[in-house]
Enzyme design. Structure first.
Site, PDB file in Angstrom:
ATOM      1  N   TYR A 142       0.819  -1.219   0.000  1.00  0.00           N
ATOM      2  CA  TYR A 142       0.000   0.000   0.000  1.00  0.00           C
ATOM      3  C   TYR A 142       0.850   1.265   0.000  1.00  0.00           C
ATOM      4  O   TYR A 142       0.388   2.321  -0.405  1.00  0.00           O
ATOM      5  CB  TYR A 142      -0.915   0.028   1.237  1.00  0.00           C
ATOM      6  CG  TYR A 142      -2.206  -0.732   1.082  1.00  0.00           C
ATOM      7  CD1 TYR A 142      -2.204  -2.092   0.816  1.00  0.00           C
ATOM      8  CD2 TYR A 142      -3.426  -0.084   1.233  1.00  0.00           C
ATOM      9  CE1 TYR A 142      -3.382  -2.788   0.706  1.00  0.00           C
ATOM     10  CE2 TYR A 142      -4.618  -0.777   1.116  1.00  0.00           C
ATOM     11  CZ  TYR A 142      -4.595  -2.133   0.860  1.00  0.00           C
ATOM     12  OH  TYR A 142      -5.761  -2.821   0.749  1.00  0.00           O
ATOM     13  N   LYS A 191       3.700 -15.341   2.237  1.00  0.00           N
ATOM     14  CA  LYS A 191       3.924 -16.071   0.984  1.00  0.00           C
ATOM     15  C   LYS A 191       5.423 -16.309   0.879  1.00  0.00           C
ATOM     16  O   LYS A 191       6.084 -15.921  -0.090  1.00  0.00           O
ATOM     17  CB  LYS A 191       3.359 -15.240  -0.186  1.00  0.00           C
ATOM     18  CG  LYS A 191       3.360 -15.950  -1.532  1.00  0.00           C
ATOM     19  CD  LYS A 191       2.368 -17.083  -1.636  1.00  0.00           C
ATOM     20  CE  LYS A 191       2.548 -17.815  -2.965  1.00  0.00           C
ATOM     21  NZ  LYS A 191       1.761 -19.067  -3.032  1.00  0.00           N
ATOM     22  N   ASP A 223      -2.219 -18.532   0.314  1.00  0.00           N
ATOM     23  CA  ASP A 223      -3.180 -19.248  -0.541  1.00  0.00           C
ATOM     24  C   ASP A 223      -3.854 -20.367   0.255  1.00  0.00           C
ATOM     25  O   ASP A 223      -5.070 -20.563   0.198  1.00  0.00           O
ATOM     26  CB  ASP A 223      -2.517 -19.773  -1.831  1.00  0.00           C
ATOM     27  CG  ASP A 223      -1.179 -20.466  -1.600  1.00  0.00           C
ATOM     28  OD1 ASP A 223      -0.656 -20.435  -0.461  1.00  0.00           O
ATOM     29  OD2 ASP A 223      -0.643 -21.044  -2.566  1.00  0.00           O
ATOM     30  N   ASP A 247      -6.045  -7.261   4.086  1.00  0.00           N
ATOM     31  CA  ASP A 247      -7.200  -6.652   3.416  1.00  0.00           C
ATOM     32  C   ASP A 247      -8.068  -7.740   2.798  1.00  0.00           C
ATOM     33  O   ASP A 247      -9.288  -7.772   2.977  1.00  0.00           O
ATOM     34  CB  ASP A 247      -6.705  -5.681   2.334  1.00  0.00           C
ATOM     35  CG  ASP A 247      -7.846  -5.058   1.563  1.00  0.00           C
ATOM     36  OD1 ASP A 247      -8.805  -4.577   2.218  1.00  0.00           O
ATOM     37  OD2 ASP A 247      -7.799  -5.041   0.321  1.00  0.00           O
ATOM     38  N   ASP A 251     -11.910  -9.541   4.353  1.00  0.00           N
ATOM     39  CA  ASP A 251     -13.190  -9.574   3.626  1.00  0.00           C
ATOM     40  C   ASP A 251     -13.722 -11.004   3.573  1.00  0.00           C
ATOM     41  O   ASP A 251     -14.915 -11.252   3.742  1.00  0.00           O
ATOM     42  CB  ASP A 251     -13.022  -9.057   2.182  1.00  0.00           C
ATOM     43  CG  ASP A 251     -13.322  -7.561   2.052  1.00  0.00           C
ATOM     44  OD1 ASP A 251     -13.073  -6.827   3.026  1.00  0.00           O
ATOM     45  OD2 ASP A 251     -13.796  -7.141   0.972  1.00  0.00           O
TER      46      ASP A 251
HETATM   47  C1  IPM Z   1     -10.295  -1.641   3.979  1.00  0.00           C
HETATM   48  C2  IPM Z   1     -10.599  -1.047   2.640  1.00  0.00           C
HETATM   49  C3  IPM Z   1      -9.495  -0.054   2.270  1.00  0.00           C
HETATM   50  C4  IPM Z   1      -8.197  -0.820   2.220  1.00  0.00           C
HETATM   51  C5  IPM Z   1      -9.734   0.716   0.966  1.00  0.00           C
HETATM   52  C6  IPM Z   1     -11.054   1.453   0.983  1.00  0.00           C
HETATM   53  C7  IPM Z   1      -8.608   1.647   0.645  1.00  0.00           C
HETATM   54  O1  IPM Z   1     -10.756  -2.040   1.692  1.00  0.00           O
HETATM   55  O2  IPM Z   1     -10.204  -0.886   4.966  1.00  0.00           O
HETATM   56  O3  IPM Z   1     -10.183  -2.860   4.061  1.00  0.00           O
HETATM   57  O4  IPM Z   1      -7.869  -1.428   1.187  1.00  0.00           O
HETATM   58  O5  IPM Z   1      -7.482  -0.825   3.217  1.00  0.00           O
HETATM   59 MG    MG Z   2     -10.710  -4.000   2.462  1.00  0.00          MG
END
Ligand code: IPM
Ligand code: MG
Length: 356
Positions: A142, A191, A223, A247, A251
């Site tokens: 990032y 990884k 993975d 990240d 999710d």
């Molecule tokens: C998160 C989001 C952010 C990230 C985006 C919106 C930049 O996906 O907080 O997980 O990638 O960190």
């Molecule tokens: Mg995210």
């Protein structure tokens, strides 16, 4: 005690959900005798529209001076074609970096009452899970060198995964300490079979492990981890991983709990102040329709109460209220599984009633 909170409502559903969370803080404040003062901060698409930049200096200053930051979400299709440095997401990344919030805690827990909303097979859901993903938040891909250059094959673009020992050590310590207060299991995800940065990550985490002999450390390739999360999430306690892997995996973990609309997060640095935000995005497709789930943001302020303000009773009260409302059968659209659902404002009211 008075606490000053900078509120970055942001874009899309951001204003609805931060509004809900502020109501919860106000209710908790009157119950426990604390005052929460909110200062609205313009950032993301909202700031781009008003000032042409995603994070005006004044907004950053407001965040730096507050006792903590509550953030809704930033971004939306309207700003999707802007160059990288002008995207709304820049605001979020800049606040994280400028405030030194290197440790992102993302708890993912399956509430028994929401098993139906989880995509997991029944026997896997029955085993339950209670995981905290500790995501490194101010380094890695990032923030590494990135750019574009010309090549004989047309333009080339690059991003760089880069980590120092210092960055890895401090995030590892956060994760080990967290694991000490839980089931004492830490899984470091990398990884290392391919990436040099992951090999340094793994070496460093193992060196730090010597200071935490009571915590069982394991490693897993990312993975495989993506697969293990859906096949056997109960094996995990605390996970520590890089910015990018964290990240993605958070999710995935959120979906296993039923909905990304349920997961809170805390971003912490060296001192007690933090930024608290749901892990989901601005969901522009459902903005302004009452379809948003306020629970992730409400649970984020519970984390704020616990971690930044050391108000464990108040935090317990908020988390308990959310659990009871879910137990009562109330659902927002994202977790209704085709059944009846209430809108964002009503879900908030139900939680406020439980807090009365
Ligand atoms: C998160 C989001 C952010 C990230 C985006 C919106 C930049 O996906 O907080 O997980 O990638 O960190
Ligand atoms: Mg995210």
């Amino acid at each position: 005690m008075t606490y000053h909170i900078a509120v970055v409502a942001g874009d899309g559903i951001g204003p609805e959900i931060t509004q809900a969370a502020q109501q919860v803080l106000e209710r908790v404040g009157s119950r426990y005798g604390h005052t929460f003062q909110f200062e609205q901060v313009l950032a993301g698409g909202a700031a781009l529209d008003a000032f042409g930049v995603p994070l005006p200096e004044e907004s950053l200053r407001q965040c730096q001076q507050a006792d903590s930051v509550l953030l809704g979400a930033v971004g939306g299709p309207k700003w999707d074609t802007l160059p990288g440095h002008l995207r709304p997401e820049r605001a979020l990344l800049a606040i994280r970096k400028e405030l030194g919030l290197f440790a992102n805690l993302r708890p993912a827990k399956l509430y028994p009452q929401l098993k139906e909303a989880s995509p997991l097979r029944a026997d896997i859901a029955d085993a339950g899970f209670d995981i905290v993903i500790v995501r490194e938040l101010t380094g890695g891909m990032y923030f590494g060198p990135s750019g574009r250059k010309d090549s004989p094959d047309g333009q080339q673009a690059y991003d760089t995964e880069i980590y120092s020992v210092k960055e890895i050590e401090r995030i590892a310590r956060v994760a080990f300490e967290l694991a000490q207060g839980r089931a004492k299991k830490l899984c470091s995800i990398d990884k290392a079979n391919v990436l040099e940065s992951s090999r340094l990550w793994r070496e460093t985490v193992h060196r730090v492990a010597a200071d935490y002999p009571d915590v069982a450390l394991s490693d897993m390739l990312v993975d495989n981890a993506a697969m293990q999360l859906v096949g056997n999430p109960a094996q995990f306690d605390v996970i520590v991983t890089s910015n990018l892997f964290g990240d993605i995996l958070s999710d995935e973990a959120s979906k296993l709990t039923g909905s990304i609309g349920l997961l809170p997060s805390a971003s912490l640095g060296e001192d007690k102040r933090g930024m608290y935000e749901p892990i989901h995005g601005s969901a522009p497709d459902i903005a302004g329709q009452g379809l948003a789930n306020p629970i992730a943001t409400i649970l984020s302020v519970a984390m704020m109460l616990r971690l930044s303000f050391r108000l464990a009773d108040a935090a317990d009260a908020v988390e308990g209220a959310v659990q009871r409302v879910l137990l009562s059968g109330a659902r927002t659209a994202d977790i209704a599984h085709g059944g009846p659902w209430v809108n964002c404002a009503r879900m908030t009211e139900l939680i406020l009633e439980e807090l009365a």
